[in-house]
Write a protein that holds these residues in place. Structure first.
Motif, short mmCIF file in Angstrom:
data_model
loop_
_atom_site.label_atom_id
_atom_site.label_comp_id
_atom_site.label_asym_id
_atom_site.label_seq_id
_atom_site.Cartn_x
_atom_site.Cartn_y
_atom_site.Cartn_z
N VAL A 165 0.83 -1.21 0.00
CA VAL A 165 0.00 0.00 0.00
C VAL A 165 0.86 1.25 0.00
CG1 VAL A 165 -1.77 1.30 1.24
CG2 VAL A 165 -1.88 -1.21 1.17
N THR A 166 1.78 1.35 0.97
CA THR A 166 2.59 2.57 1.11
C THR A 166 3.81 2.57 0.20
OG1 THR A 166 3.95 1.64 2.89
CG2 THR A 166 1.86 2.69 3.52
N ARG A 167 4.20 1.39 -0.29
CA ARG A 167 5.40 1.21 -1.12
C ARG A 167 6.68 1.52 -0.36
NH1 ARG A 167 3.88 -2.27 -4.10
NH2 ARG A 167 5.78 -1.97 -5.33
N ILE A 168 6.60 1.55 0.96
CA ILE A 168 7.79 1.78 1.78
C ILE A 168 8.59 0.48 1.86
CG2 ILE A 168 8.62 2.32 4.10
CD1 ILE A 168 6.21 4.13 4.45
N GLU A 169 9.91 0.58 1.68
CA GLU A 169 10.77 -0.59 1.74
C GLU A 169 11.35 -0.76 3.14
OE1 GLU A 169 13.82 -0.41 -1.16
OE2 GLU A 169 12.46 -0.35 -2.88
N GLU A 170 11.52 -2.00 3.54
CA GLU A 170 12.21 -2.30 4.78
C GLU A 170 12.94 -3.63 4.64
OE1 GLU A 170 10.02 -3.67 8.29
OE2 GLU A 170 8.18 -3.54 7.10
N GLN A 171 13.95 -3.81 5.49
CA GLN A 171 14.71 -5.05 5.51
C GLN A 171 14.18 -5.94 6.64
OE1 GLN A 171 17.33 -6.15 3.55
NE2 GLN A 171 17.09 -4.39 2.20
N VAL A 172 13.95 -7.20 6.33
CA VAL A 172 13.53 -8.15 7.35
C VAL A 172 14.56 -9.27 7.43
CG1 VAL A 172 11.07 -7.67 7.14
CG2 VAL A 172 12.10 -9.42 5.70
#
Length: 285
Positions: A165-172
């Motif tokens: 939805v937000t297109r925000i990237e994060e590392q998991v």
């Protein structure tokens, strides 16, 4: 009224004192060694239902299955997800049924697994379960500065996750350890030309295992204050043909889990962060 001789009373009180001192000493020793016999629960970061309904070319078909109260009690947790996906949303191209169940704290529930449950439903098991190794390229993404798993010394694989939805990237962080499933093959006597395969694995305290015995060892590491595990189970049906069912299942499982693993790990506890916050400070020189 019963009267005891003074010598008996002395022995009795001496035993009580020994037990009290021993119990206190055991507690102090456990604290000094960072040993935890009682595990604290740790909540999910996000509800399992937040896992996307589209995973690569796998798309949800139908609605998520809701269990009644009796089934939830038997499962031993209210934190579960049962959902079916099809390739391109078309069941004719292939369907995988996903079942996730999350447990935390004092984990004493015996996992529900196909070889224990499906036979009761009328299916016939064909041979013994096998351990199926899975190859997921994303598990090879281990950066030189990735956090280290305290129990094994191995660095965590990392994956990039983009919010739909937000297109925000994060590392998991992804789990360390063997990546395999215990797989069993079943047949419905009413459909002799179709085989049903069920495979499961567990993610526990930042590590993975295919074994019901292994998951207890991981979740009950004496030096971990917290404990959790998540059962990941896949099932699929295949008509008998030129391609063995196990080969088809392995290909589907590897493809599906490659897409599932990052959003699933985003739901589970951030174990590397918990290891950092609960670690004992290094002694100063």
């Amino acid at each position: 009224m019963i009267h005891f001789q003074p010598k008996v009373k002395s022995v009795y009180f001496a035993l009580l004192a020994t037990l009290a001192v021993g119990g206190l000493g055991l507690r102090i020793g456990m604290q000094a060694l960072d040993v935890y016999l009682k595990k604290d629960p740790v909540p999910l970061r996000t509800d399992l239902g937040a896992i996307p309904t589209v995973l690569g070319h796998w798309q949800r078909i139908g609605e998520d299955q809701q269990m009644d109260a009796a089934m939830v009690e038997s499962l031993g947790t209210e934190k579960y997800l049962t959902r079916s996906y099809a390739i391109d949303g078309d069941p004719a191209k292939g369907v995988i049924s996903l079942h996730l169940a999350y447990y935390t704290g004092m984990i004493d529930t015996v996992p529900h697994i196909p070889e224990r449950c499906w036979g009761a439903g009328g299916l016939v098991q064909l041979g013994d379960p096998i351990t199926m190794a899975l190859s997921l390229p994303i598990l090879a993404n281990v950066a030189a500065d990735a956090p280290v798993n305290a129990a094994t010394g191995a660095r965590y694989p990392m994956a990039k996750l983009v919010d739909p939805v937000t297109r925000i990237e994060e590392q998991v962080t992804l789990p360390v350890g063997e990546f395999a499933m215990t797989v069993s093959t079943f047949q419905d006597p009413r459909a002799s030309r179709v085989e049903q395969l069920g495979g499961y694995m567990f993610i526990a305290n930042g590590r993975s295992t295919a074994s019901t015995f292994g998951v207890r060892a991981l979740a009950f590491n004496l030096t971990d204050r917290f404990a959790y595990y998540c059962k990941v189970q896949l099932s699929a049906r295949y008509p008998l043909g030129d391609t063995p069912s196990a080969v088809a299942f392995q290909a589907n499982a590897e493809d599906f889990l490659t897409q599932l693993l990052p959003p699933l790990m985003r739901c589970l506890p951030d174990w590397p962060s918990m290891e950092r916050t609960t670690a004992r400070p290094e002694p100063k020189d």
